[in-house]
Motif scaffolding. Structure first.
Motif, PDB file in Angstrom:
ATOM      1  N   TRP A  67       4.588 -26.001  43.435  1.00  0.00           N
ATOM      2  CA  TRP A  67       5.430 -25.304  42.441  1.00  0.00           C
ATOM      3  C   TRP A  67       4.622 -25.237  41.156  1.00  0.00           C
ATOM      4  CZ3 TRP A  67      10.187 -23.711  44.256  1.00  0.00           C
ATOM      5  CH2 TRP A  67      10.677 -24.342  45.397  1.00  0.00           C
ATOM      6  N   LEU A  68       4.225 -24.048  40.802  1.00  0.00           N
ATOM      7  CA  LEU A  68       3.282 -23.923  39.692  1.00  0.00           C
ATOM      8  C   LEU A  68       3.342 -22.497  39.162  1.00  0.00           C
ATOM      9  CD1 LEU A  68       0.554 -24.929  38.266  1.00  0.00           C
ATOM     10  CD2 LEU A  68      -0.596 -24.158  40.312  1.00  0.00           C
ATOM     11  N   SER A  69       3.527 -22.330  37.874  1.00  0.00           N
ATOM     12  CA  SER A  69       3.471 -20.987  37.284  1.00  0.00           C
ATOM     13  C   SER A  69       2.813 -21.091  35.916  1.00  0.00           C
ATOM     14  CB  SER A  69       4.879 -20.397  37.157  1.00  0.00           C
ATOM     15  OG  SER A  69       4.793 -19.128  36.550  1.00  0.00           O
ATOM     16  N   VAL A  70       1.615 -20.543  35.797  1.00  0.00           N
ATOM     17  CA  VAL A  70       0.844 -20.639  34.553  1.00  0.00           C
ATOM     18  C   VAL A  70       0.177 -19.298  34.262  1.00  0.00           C
ATOM     19  CG1 VAL A  70       0.382 -23.123  34.628  1.00  0.00           C
ATOM     20  CG2 VAL A  70      -1.109 -21.577  35.869  1.00  0.00           C
ATOM     21  N   HIS A  71      -0.127 -19.075  33.009  1.00  0.00           N
ATOM     22  CA  HIS A  71      -0.704 -17.785  32.609  1.00  0.00           C
ATOM     23  C   HIS A  71      -1.965 -17.986  31.783  1.00  0.00           C
ATOM     24  CE1 HIS A  71       3.538 -16.990  33.448  1.00  0.00           C
ATOM     25  NE2 HIS A  71       3.083 -15.840  33.912  1.00  0.00           N
ATOM     26  N   LYS A  72      -2.941 -17.168  32.089  1.00  0.00           N
ATOM     27  CA  LYS A  72      -4.200 -17.114  31.319  1.00  0.00           C
ATOM     28  C   LYS A  72      -4.792 -18.505  31.077  1.00  0.00           C
ATOM     29  CE  LYS A  72      -4.015 -12.726  28.882  1.00  0.00           C
ATOM     30  NZ  LYS A  72      -2.855 -12.044  29.392  1.00  0.00           N
ATOM     31  N   ILE A  73      -5.048 -19.225  32.150  1.00  0.00           N
ATOM     32  CA  ILE A  73      -5.711 -20.525  31.979  1.00  0.00           C
ATOM     33  C   ILE A  73      -7.055 -20.504  32.702  1.00  0.00           C
ATOM     34  CG2 ILE A  73      -3.595 -21.873  31.664  1.00  0.00           C
ATOM     35  CD1 ILE A  73      -4.042 -22.849  34.536  1.00  0.00           C
ATOM     36  N   LYS A 221       9.766 -23.683  24.015  1.00  0.00           N
ATOM     37  CA  LYS A 221      10.290 -22.420  24.562  1.00  0.00           C
ATOM     38  C   LYS A 221      11.565 -22.663  25.366  1.00  0.00           C
ATOM     39  CE  LYS A 221       5.853 -20.018  24.942  1.00  0.00           C
ATOM     40  NZ  LYS A 221       4.856 -19.526  25.863  1.00  0.00           N
ATOM     41  N   LEU A 222      11.640 -23.837  26.007  1.00  0.00           N
ATOM     42  CA  LEU A 222      12.830 -24.143  26.821  1.00  0.00           C
ATOM     43  C   LEU A 222      14.071 -24.326  25.934  1.00  0.00           C
ATOM     44  CD1 LEU A 222      11.414 -26.679  29.466  1.00  0.00           C
ATOM     45  CD2 LEU A 222      12.028 -24.293  29.851  1.00  0.00           C
ATOM     46  N   SER A 223      13.845 -24.671  24.673  1.00  0.00           N
ATOM     47  CA  SER A 223      14.980 -24.910  23.766  1.00  0.00           C
ATOM     48  C   SER A 223      15.145 -23.757  22.769  1.00  0.00           C
ATOM     49  CB  SER A 223      14.773 -26.203  22.982  1.00  0.00           C
ATOM     50  OG  SER A 223      14.440 -27.251  23.840  1.00  0.00           O
ATOM     51  N   LYS A 245      10.970 -19.325  33.868  1.00  0.00           N
ATOM     52  CA  LYS A 245      10.567 -17.923  33.749  1.00  0.00           C
ATOM     53  C   LYS A 245      11.358 -17.247  32.630  1.00  0.00           C
ATOM     54  CE  LYS A 245       9.743 -13.743  36.382  1.00  0.00           C
ATOM     55  NZ  LYS A 245      10.065 -12.963  37.582  1.00  0.00           N
ATOM     56  N   LEU A 246      12.653 -17.541  32.568  1.00  0.00           N
ATOM     57  CA  LEU A 246      13.484 -16.958  31.502  1.00  0.00           C
ATOM     58  C   LEU A 246      12.975 -17.378  30.121  1.00  0.00           C
ATOM     59  CD1 LEU A 246      17.160 -17.336  32.813  1.00  0.00           C
ATOM     60  CD2 LEU A 246      15.960 -15.215  32.260  1.00  0.00           C
ATOM     61  N   ASP A 272      23.372 -21.236  28.026  1.00  0.00           N
ATOM     62  CA  ASP A 272      22.905 -22.301  27.117  1.00  0.00           C
ATOM     63  C   ASP A 272      21.387 -22.190  27.006  1.00  0.00           C
ATOM     64  OD1 ASP A 272      22.847 -24.545  25.520  1.00  0.00           O
ATOM     65  OD2 ASP A 272      24.192 -25.705  26.800  1.00  0.00           O
ATOM     66  N   THR A 273      20.772 -23.100  26.299  1.00  0.00           N
ATOM     67  CA  THR A 273      19.295 -23.091  26.296  1.00  0.00           C
ATOM     68  C   THR A 273      18.825 -23.577  27.670  1.00  0.00           C
ATOM     69  OG1 THR A 273      19.115 -25.370  25.569  1.00  0.00           O
ATOM     70  CG2 THR A 273      19.201 -23.677  23.841  1.00  0.00           C
ATOM     71  N   CYS A 274      17.603 -23.187  28.019  1.00  0.00           N
ATOM     72  CA  CYS A 274      17.061 -23.595  29.327  1.00  0.00           C
ATOM     73  C   CYS A 274      16.987 -25.121  29.415  1.00  0.00           C
ATOM     74  CB  CYS A 274      15.683 -22.975  29.537  1.00  0.00           C
ATOM     75  SG  CYS A 274      15.752 -21.204  29.704  1.00  0.00           S
ATOM     76  N   ALA A 275      16.609 -25.766  28.292  1.00  0.00           N
ATOM     77  CA  ALA A 275      16.495 -27.235  28.281  1.00  0.00           C
ATOM     78  C   ALA A 275      17.844 -27.860  28.604  1.00  0.00           C
ATOM     79  CB  ALA A 275      15.986 -27.712  26.935  1.00  0.00           C
TER      80      ALA A 275
END
Lengths: 399, 403
Positions: A67-73, A221-223, A245-246, A272-275
């Motif tokens: 389970w992994l989702s990352v961008h521009k690394i 970002k989660l909050s 993702k949201l 609510d917030t993602c967190a």
């Protein structure tokens, strides 16, 4: 005239081309694997990164879901995230993606000597002002008859660097100290981390390790704002990935909970917030995972696995001066500490931070090197330490 | 007059013939025995020379059916003899008069020993100066004279665990009773220890040359599903340098064992390193040939002596700087830290971490790193990371202190 202008433009273009050749941008990549078996995920990663997959003696049937989702690394960074996700040693060595059950001694490793004379010199300045930490420690345990082993500045620093590498990235390189040089034999990625840590320790202002800043940003970002989310009886990993993702937050699921994220199913409806939604999932489902950071992204891991997502360095020289003066002003009790040196030097500050973080139930390791205080922990622990220091009278360095 | 001229011509012809018989034409041999039985290899080798084989106590012995691994093209018979002897772990001797290849169990034939004394005054004086300035001797070493310590170093480098007691320190002389080859090795080690810049032993230089030749002659890569024997053949088939597998390795690793590592992009020397790691052997040069062996603790003539006088002086300064401000600054000095032992410990730790099994010995400001060029060059890199300057790349401007 036209010809001259053309020639100048051509020359400028040629020079910029040479410069770009001299300093090639490191290759970056976007990755998204949601519950894909490790075998397939690694094969696809190698293919998209144009690396040859070298599995060595690792059995090819690796079923741990990734389970992994990352961008521009960068590729080397992505490989390390795969290590977190799979529990295997994954190294991108330029041409190959090398996967092993345990890091292979020798291969992909080289020895580098770090000249730490500047930091060792600062340690000497600290010792002159506040005493040698080893001597002070021996004085505080008078029962011991053995002479204390006095570490040089370089030896103290090497101990700290090894602690950081171990706690932050589970890396234990061979470390030797010879004079004012620290020798480390490890892989290219870890050498880059060592350089970052030394740069952080030598910088006047201290600050966060880049992965701490990046992890803090992804957690924030989660909050950041409320979202509406609905999921009916979907795999836990899928629900968590949907929320990340949201929030546009990069994340990795630690291998300690990877199978649980595939096997358990969750239902979620709310705004609510993602967190907060993540907290709600954990509370209602009774799941034993926690939200922290690893390698600069959000990391979901088992509650029992240690979580030291990053570190922050605080320069406390002005604070120590103030504390020293306050000890001298308080010279009333015969036999009590006459100054900060007698009270234990920077250890006074370290102990206070540890006690306060402990009371806040923030797992963290607090260490020191000369006048530097180093907090190893998730961004919230580092922020907590900064707040505690401010309560002691510490002032954050001006930008 | 004519009869006299005829007699002279006849005498001249007879004298020439006699001389030709005394100095037989040197005949080279080609020994391609990659996994051949010892008995068959001996018959082939003797046949090339036109000799008979005297198997002695080996007659009807199982030893003759054991495999050897020797690949030596167009080499002198005495070189081939040594390679076959060490691969098969038997003692061999060429008896030119009887035109016989005589075979005995290993160890039953020993070369004729000679006695020789070496004046080591310069070395012991340098050691005394080193100790005064940099070192606090361990209690076990405190009662030993510098020449006694030097004797131990020489024996451990060249003979390792197999060291005999046939060496004596007498004042500032070391006296040895050894074969001519062994005495040459001792002389080489003592002269490299005394040299200002240290240096490579002849065997180490030969190892470098062998590896360079291998890099040019062998194909890249190691295919999957090879056996150890097949991998060796692929690697060394076209090697211009002779190669042999010592009996110590053939006793523990079988040629039909799997070679599990596979890497089609690795260069020949990388492949050799991969095989060495997987099957636990070492590579160096012996008798001009590349030797694959497991005699790690048996001593070796392949080593490099590093002169660390300048590095020690620099470290002394660094430790002094770092001791400022402490209540007991002497405890933080290079002397208190163990002198050259600081460097040796670091070198061993880093080499081990890089996958090597290092053997490093120190005598004063000199250290001896034993083994093939792979480990010696890795040690040189680590020393450079410590600030040591390689005299081989010396521009002549660097300062040298301590001598």
């Amino acid at each position: 005239m036209k010809t001259a202008a053309f020639a100048l433009i051509a020359l400028a273009l040629a020079l910029s081309s040479v410069n770009s050749q001299d300093k090639p941008e490191p290759a970056t990549i976007d990755l998204s694997y949601l519950g894909v078996p490790a075998e397939i995920a690694l094969t696809e990663f190698a293919k998209s990164a144009r690396l040859r997959l070298d599995l060595g003696d690792v059995p090819p049937e690796m079923e741990t879901p990734v389970w992994l989702s990352v961008h521009k690394i960068e590729l080397a960074h992505a490989a390390k995230l795969f290590s977190v996700a799979t529990g295997l040693s994954v190294i991108a060595d330029g041409k190959r993606l090398v996967v092993r059950e345990y890091p292979e001694p020798g291969r992909h490793q080289f020895t580098r000597g770090y000249d730490v004379s500047v930091l060792a010199g600062r340690f000497v300045d600290y010792v002159r002002a506040y005493g040698h930490p080893d001597e002070e420690r021996a004085k505080s345990s008078p029962g011991s008859k053995e002479e204390p082993f006095l570490a040089t500045g370089a030896e103290s620093l090497a101990h700290l660097v090894c602690l950081l590498l171990d706690m932050l990235w589970d890396t234990q390189p061979a470390c030797s100290v010879v004079g004012e040089r620290i020798l480390l034999t490890t892989d290219h990625w870890t050498h880059i981390r060592v350089r970052e840590l030394l740069a952080l320790l030598v910088s006047d202002a201290g600050g966060d390790h880049p992965y701490t800043s990046s992890g803090r940003a992804h957690l924030a970002k989660l909050s950041a704002g409320e979202v509406k989310y609905e999921a009916d009886d979907r795999p836990l990993g899928s629900v968590v990935a949907g929320l990340c993702k949201l929030a546009s937050a990069d994340f990795v699921v630690h291998h300690s909970v990877a199978t649980m994220f595939a096997d358990e199913h969750a239902t979620m409806r709310g705004t609510d917030t993602c967190a907060s939604l993540l907290e709600s999932i954990v509370r209602h489902g009774g799941y034993e995972f926690t939200t922290s950071t690893a390698l600069g992204v959000v990391c979901f891991r088992h509650v029992d696995t240690p979580e030291y997502g990053g570190c922050s360095v605080f320069e406390t020289a002005p604070l120590l001066k103030r504390i020293d003066a306050s000890y001298q002003r308080q010279k009333t009790t015969p036999g009590g500490p006459e100054n900060l040196r007698a009270a234990g030097g920077v250890q006074v500050v370290v102990d206070a931070i540890e006690v306060a973080l402990d009371a806040q139930e923030q797992p963290a390791i607090v260490a020191s090197f000369g006048t530097r205080v180093i907090v190893i922990g998730v961004p919230s622990a580092c922020d907590g330490a900064a707040a505690i220091l401010k309560e002691m009278g510490w002032e954050a360095p001006k930008e | 007059m004519r009869r006299l001229a005829y007699s002279c011509a006849l005498m001249l012809m007879l004298a020439t013939l006699a001389r030709a018989q005394e100095q037989p034409v040197e005949l080279n041999v080609t020994c391609v025995y990659p996994g051949a039985e010892l008995g068959a290899a001996l018959t082939d080798f003797a046949g090339q020379l036109g000799y008979q084989v005297d198997l002695g106590e080996l007659e009807d012995s199982d030893e003759l059916e054991e495999p050897i691994w020797v690949l030596a093209r167009n080499v002198k018979p005495d070189v081939a003899l040594k390679l076959i002897s060490e691969s098969g772990r038997v003692a061999l001797q060429l008896d030119a008069e009887a035109r016989m290849l005589r075979c005995r169990l290993d160890g039953s034939a020993v070369g004729k020993p000679e006695v020789r004394g070496f004046d080591v005054k310069a070395l012991t004086t340098a050691f005394r100066d080193y100790r005064k300035r940099f070192d606090k001797p361990l209690p076990a070493e405190a009662g030993q004279a510098p020449s006694e310590i030097l004797l131990e170093v020489v024996q451990r480098v060249l003979e390792g665990d197999a060291s005999t007691d046939t060496g004596s320190p007498v004042g500032t002389r070391l006296v040895f009773t050894r074969t001519a080859d062994e005495l040459r090795n001792i002389e080489e080690l003592l002269s490299l220890l005394a040299a200002d810049k240290g240096g490579d032993s002849v065997a180490l230089s030969q190892d470098r040359a062998n590896r360079l030749a291998l890099e040019k002659s062998a194909p890249r890569g190691l295919p999957a599903a090879s056996s150890f024997g097949a991998a060796l053949w692929r690697l060394f088939e076209k090697s211009p340098a002779p190669v042999y597998v010592h009996g110590s390795l053939l006793e523990t690793v079988f040629l039909d064992d799997d070679a599990e590592v596979a890497d089609m992009e690795a260069g020949p020397n990388e492949v050799l390193a991969l095989l060495a790691t997987e099957h636990g052997f070492y590579v160096d040069a012996r008798h001009g040939a590349m030797r694959l062996h497991q005699l790690h603790y048996a001593g070796t003539p392949s080593y490099r002596v590093f002169a660390l006088d300048a590095l020690l002086a620099d470290l002394e300064k660094q430790y002094k700087e770092m001791a400022e401000g402490a209540d007991n600054p002497d405890e933080l000095s290079l002397k208190a830290r163990g002198g050259v032992a600081v460097i040796v410990d670091a070198l061993e730790a880093q080499l081990e971490s890089a996958g090597h099994l290092p053997q490093v010995l120190a005598y004063g400001a000199r250290i001896v790193v034993m083994g093939g060029s792979d480990i010696v060059d890795a040690a040189a890199k680590i020393l450079r990371e410590l600030g040591w300057k390689d005299p081989a790349k010396d521009t002549g401007k660097e300062e040298r202190s301590g001598k």
